[in-house]
Design a protein around this motif. Structure first.
Motif, short mmCIF file in Angstrom:
data_model
loop_
_atom_site.label_atom_id
_atom_site.label_comp_id
_atom_site.label_asym_id
_atom_site.label_seq_id
_atom_site.Cartn_x
_atom_site.Cartn_y
_atom_site.Cartn_z
N GLY A 1 25.84 -27.09 8.70
CA GLY A 1 25.28 -26.97 7.36
C GLY A 1 25.36 -25.58 6.79
O GLY A 1 25.81 -24.63 7.46
N PRO B 1 23.12 -23.09 3.63
CA PRO B 1 22.05 -23.09 2.63
C PRO B 1 22.63 -23.30 1.23
O PRO B 1 23.71 -22.78 0.92
N ARG C 1 20.41 -27.33 10.35
CA ARG C 1 19.67 -26.54 9.37
C ARG C 1 18.75 -25.55 10.08
O ARG C 1 18.16 -25.88 11.10
N TRP D 1 19.31 -26.93 2.28
CA TRP D 1 20.67 -26.85 2.80
C TRP D 1 21.48 -28.04 2.30
O TRP D 1 20.94 -28.95 1.68
N ALA E 1 21.48 -34.73 6.06
CA ALA E 1 21.44 -34.20 7.41
C ALA E 1 21.92 -35.26 8.40
O ALA E 1 21.78 -36.46 8.15
#
Ligand SMILES: C=CC1=C(C)c2cc3[nH]c(cc4nc(cc5[nH]c(cc1n2)c(C)c5CCC(=O)O)C(CCC(=O)O)=C4C)c(C)c3C=C
Ligand SMILES: [Fe+2]
Ligand SMILES: [Fe+2]
Length: 345
Positions: A199, A201, A244, A250, A254
């Motif tokens: 990931g 941000p 993350r 982010w 996920a």
């Protein structure tokens, strides 16, 4: 006839702790990097913040490293890539390749020292081992290179390969790796292919970091080629982001949410494809292969597999070789179609 060119190659990678004692100083180096955590006007607080986060985080994170053998394998696996690349290049150039890790040994300073001992070079190729360019990885490594190496007078000309997310041999290497795991399922076409990228941000994405677009392009190219080459290529694929760190927003979705959602939909078989990494390390061996696997089992997924990283597979080394030779202007005749390489970011 003139002899072979002497080409220096710097392979950039993130690095990882080589012992449990190294976890905290490794994390400190990482959190001290302004390209990982831009603090803006609060920059003067960087060291105390980095010290605090790394000391707190090192306890749970060291436990994870303990579960994957007490160290990150990234150093050993990158060394294999380095050696294989030098060997593959040997008919064409006299290559001197060194590794510059961003947060743990061999650090950029050590890479510069090794290059210095190698003597005169005709050209220098900077090759970050990140297929997709990101401010947090590629740019951070290249900035560190400039700080440490400087711009020496009379140094060899530098060629920078700042991404290779669409290189045909890299794509082929991924497809081949996926294909080898697909064969372990009764019907590859009916499983779910879950691409998982590290990931980032949203603050970096909002500043124009091209990473997510390049990740998407890699996934597209892999699925197009895979569907052409394999009859039992999965009909469904998804892209999600893992690892993350901290409370900020982010890239989404996920990995954990994705697995949960698929489990609730009744999916029974999935193959997770780590897409932004070229070797195994904590993010694949622990986060996917231990944590995500446990999650998947809990939610009723019966078969959970992970694609092994491209590592030093012949196709991936051929991709790196092609990138280096093109960078120094050598055509071997066996290179893939130039038009499909290094598309603009
Ligand atoms: C593909 C590349 C990567 C991007 C983009 C990236 C961004 C990024 N990472 C952190 C924080 C951490 N990363 C950690 C480990 C780690 N990260 C990458 C790659 C990318 N990171 C790799 C290959 C590794 C593994 C190193 C190893 O030990 O083998 C860690 C350490 C582990 C942990 O504490 O969870 C942190 C922390 C941020 C904040 C970030 C983007 C800004
Ligand atoms: Fe990371
Ligand atoms: Fe991470």
């Amino acid at each position: 006839m003139k002899g072979k060119k002497r080409v220096g190659i710097v392979l950039f990678q993130l690095g990882g702790p080589d012992s449990l004692e190294a976890v905290e100083p490794f994390l400190l180096n990482l959190f001290l990097d302004p390209d990982i955590i831009p603090l803006g006007p609060l920059g003067w607080l960087r060291r105390p913040i980095a010290k605090w986060i790394s000391s707190r985080r090192s306890i749970p994170v060291a436990k994870k490293y303990a579960e994957i053998g007490g160290r990150s394998p990234i150093g050993t696996l990158t060394e294999r890539q380095r050696a294989a690349l030098v060997e593959a290049l040997s008919p064409h150039v006299d290559a001197v390749a060194v590794t510059a890790m961003r947060y743990w040994h061999p650090l950029t300073r050590e890479a510069v020292e090794s290059l210095g001992k190698a003597g005169a070079l005709d050209e220098l190729v900077l090759l970050p081992l990140y297929p997709q360019y990101s401010f947090a990885t590629t740019l951070s490594s290249l900035k560190e290179w400039r700080r440490v190496y400087g711009q020496p007078d009379g140094g060899p000309p530098e060629r920078t390969i700042d991404h290779f997310y669409g290189h045909p041999l890299y794509i082929q290497a991924l497809v081949e790796r996926i294909g080898s795991v697909l064969r372990q399922f009764a019907d590859g076409a009916s499983i779910h292919l879950v691409f998982s990228a590290h990931g980032l941000p949203m603050s970096l994405v909002d500043k124009g970091d091209p990473y997510p677009r390049q990740i998407e392009a890699t996934v597209r190219a892999v699925c197009e080629l895979g569907a052409r080459q394999y009859e039992a290529w999965p009909r469904t694929h998804l892209l999600c982001y893992q690892s993350r760190v901290g409370p900020a927003k982010w890239l989404q979705p996920a990995l954990t949410e994705t697995i949960e959602k698929l489990g609730h939909e009744g999916v029974k078989e999935m193959l997770v494809v780590p897409i932004s990494f070229v070797t195994e390390h904590i993010e694949t061996l622990h986060e996917i292969n231990i944590e995500a696997r446990e999650e998947a089992e809990k939610i009723g997924i019966e078969t959970f597999r992970m694609m092994p990283a491209v590592g030093d597979s012949p196709l991936f080394i051929a991709a790196l070789k092609d990138l280096v030779l093109r960078a120094v202007g050598i055509e071997t005749g066996s290179s893939p179609n130039a038009a499909s390489i290094g598309a603009n970011r």
